[in-house]
Scaffold this motif. Structure first.
Motif, PDB file in Angstrom:
ATOM      1  N   PRO A  39       0.830  -1.214   0.000  1.00  0.00           N
ATOM      2  CA  PRO A  39       0.000   0.000   0.000  1.00  0.00           C
ATOM      3  C   PRO A  39       0.865   1.265   0.000  1.00  0.00           C
ATOM      4  CG  PRO A  39      -0.706  -1.520   1.720  1.00  0.00           C
ATOM      5  CD  PRO A  39       0.572  -2.059   1.167  1.00  0.00           C
ATOM      6  N   PRO A  40       0.442   2.294  -0.742  1.00  0.00           N
ATOM      7  CA  PRO A  40       1.238   3.539  -0.838  1.00  0.00           C
ATOM      8  C   PRO A  40       1.588   4.161   0.505  1.00  0.00           C
ATOM      9  CG  PRO A  40      -0.645   3.612  -2.335  1.00  0.00           C
ATOM     10  CD  PRO A  40      -0.791   2.363  -1.516  1.00  0.00           C
TER      11      PRO A  40
ATOM     12  N   ARG B 243       9.693  -9.362  -4.265  1.00  0.00           N
ATOM     13  CA  ARG B 243       8.508 -10.082  -3.811  1.00  0.00           C
ATOM     14  C   ARG B 243       8.773 -10.828  -2.521  1.00  0.00           C
ATOM     15  NH1 ARG B 243       5.693 -12.533  -9.061  1.00  0.00           N
ATOM     16  NH2 ARG B 243       5.627 -10.607 -10.241  1.00  0.00           N
ATOM     17  N   ARG B 244       7.819 -10.780  -1.642  1.00  0.00           N
ATOM     18  CA  ARG B 244       7.872 -11.570  -0.404  1.00  0.00           C
ATOM     19  C   ARG B 244       7.027 -12.809  -0.631  1.00  0.00           C
ATOM     20  NH1 ARG B 244       6.884 -10.456   5.531  1.00  0.00           N
ATOM     21  NH2 ARG B 244       6.741 -12.570   6.340  1.00  0.00           N
TER      22      ARG B 244
ATOM     23  N   LEU C 247       7.735  -5.204   3.665  1.00  0.00           N
ATOM     24  CA  LEU C 247       6.958  -6.203   2.929  1.00  0.00           C
ATOM     25  C   LEU C 247       6.291  -7.150   3.908  1.00  0.00           C
ATOM     26  CD1 LEU C 247       9.309  -7.333   0.012  1.00  0.00           C
ATOM     27  CD2 LEU C 247       7.174  -6.066  -0.180  1.00  0.00           C
ATOM     28  N   MET C 248       5.026  -7.416   3.672  1.00  0.00           N
ATOM     29  CA  MET C 248       4.292  -8.415   4.437  1.00  0.00           C
ATOM     30  C   MET C 248       4.141  -9.656   3.561  1.00  0.00           C
ATOM     31  SD  MET C 248       3.916  -6.895   7.293  1.00  0.00           S
ATOM     32  CE  MET C 248       2.814  -7.944   8.188  1.00  0.00           C
ATOM     33  N   ASN C 249       3.666 -10.728   4.150  1.00  0.00           N
ATOM     34  CA  ASN C 249       3.473 -12.007   3.469  1.00  0.00           C
ATOM     35  C   ASN C 249       2.660 -11.820   2.180  1.00  0.00           C
ATOM     36  OD1 ASN C 249       3.911 -14.839   3.594  1.00  0.00           O
ATOM     37  ND2 ASN C 249       1.808 -15.146   4.250  1.00  0.00           N
TER      38      ASN C 249
ATOM     39  N   ARG D   6       5.338 -11.516  10.339  1.00  0.00           N
ATOM     40  CA  ARG D   6       6.475 -10.595  10.530  1.00  0.00           C
ATOM     41  C   ARG D   6       6.567  -9.657   9.345  1.00  0.00           C
ATOM     42  NH1 ARG D   6      11.562 -14.425  12.103  1.00  0.00           N
ATOM     43  NH2 ARG D   6      10.650 -15.366  13.940  1.00  0.00           N
ATOM     44  N   ASP D   7       6.825  -8.399   9.639  1.00  0.00           N
ATOM     45  CA  ASP D   7       7.106  -7.485   8.530  1.00  0.00           C
ATOM     46  C   ASP D   7       8.579  -7.614   8.181  1.00  0.00           C
ATOM     47  OD1 ASP D   7       7.841  -6.267  10.953  1.00  0.00           O
ATOM     48  OD2 ASP D   7       7.775  -4.287  10.054  1.00  0.00           O
TER      49      ASP D   7
END
Length: 148
Positions: free
Chosen positions: A42-43, A64-65, A90-92, A76-77
């Motif tokens: 998200p921005p 990419r995560r 990045l999140m999952n 976890r971030d």
């Protein structure tokens, strides 16, 4: 006597229904799951928007995560750094596209439990520029270059 025939027919029908259901479920299990597309970051979580804006002479680098089912690392971030600058987290299952000048850049990732892991990334408009962030079996974060 008719009740014995009825019960035998009922048992035969139940057996046939179970066999059909077992074959149907076995057929479903063999199909691979449909891949889920990566979600963009998200921005409001982009700390340095300059790195995510296209411009002439810059090359897109997709980071990419990878999705993980392991609950220990799933939520976890993973802060992402470009040349030492914290740009986003990045999140999952998320990805972010950076626009970088051709040449070598350092892309780093970390978690609250890991030191920063850096990848010397050669940005070249002639090649696929994609990196993958994932966790190893010991729940340590990793980053590597991947083909498209």
């Amino acid at each position: 006597m008719p009740s014995r025939v009825f019960h035998a027919s009922l048992k035969m029908l139940a057996f046939a229904a179970c066999a059909v259901l077992a074959f149907a479920l076995a057929g479903c299990a063999q199909e691979p799951p449909t891949p889920v597309p990566f979600k963009p970051v998200p921005p409001e979580r982009i700390l340095m928007p300059l790195y995510t804006q296209p411009a002439p002479g810059l090359v897109a680098v997709d980071v990419r995560r990878e999705r993980g089912a392991d609950v220990i690392v799933r939520f976890r971030d993973a802060p992402v750094y470009i040349d030492g600058q914290h740009v986003t987290d990045l999140m999952n299952g998320e990805h972010v596209v950076f626009y970088l000048s051709p040449g070598v850049h350092r892309i780093g990732v970390t978690t609250q439990f890991d030191p920063v892991v850096e990848l010397r990334f050669m940005v070249d408009p002639r090649y696929t520029n994609r990196a993958s962030v994932a966790f190893d079996k010991d729940h340590r974060i990793q980053i590597r270059r991947v083909a498209q």
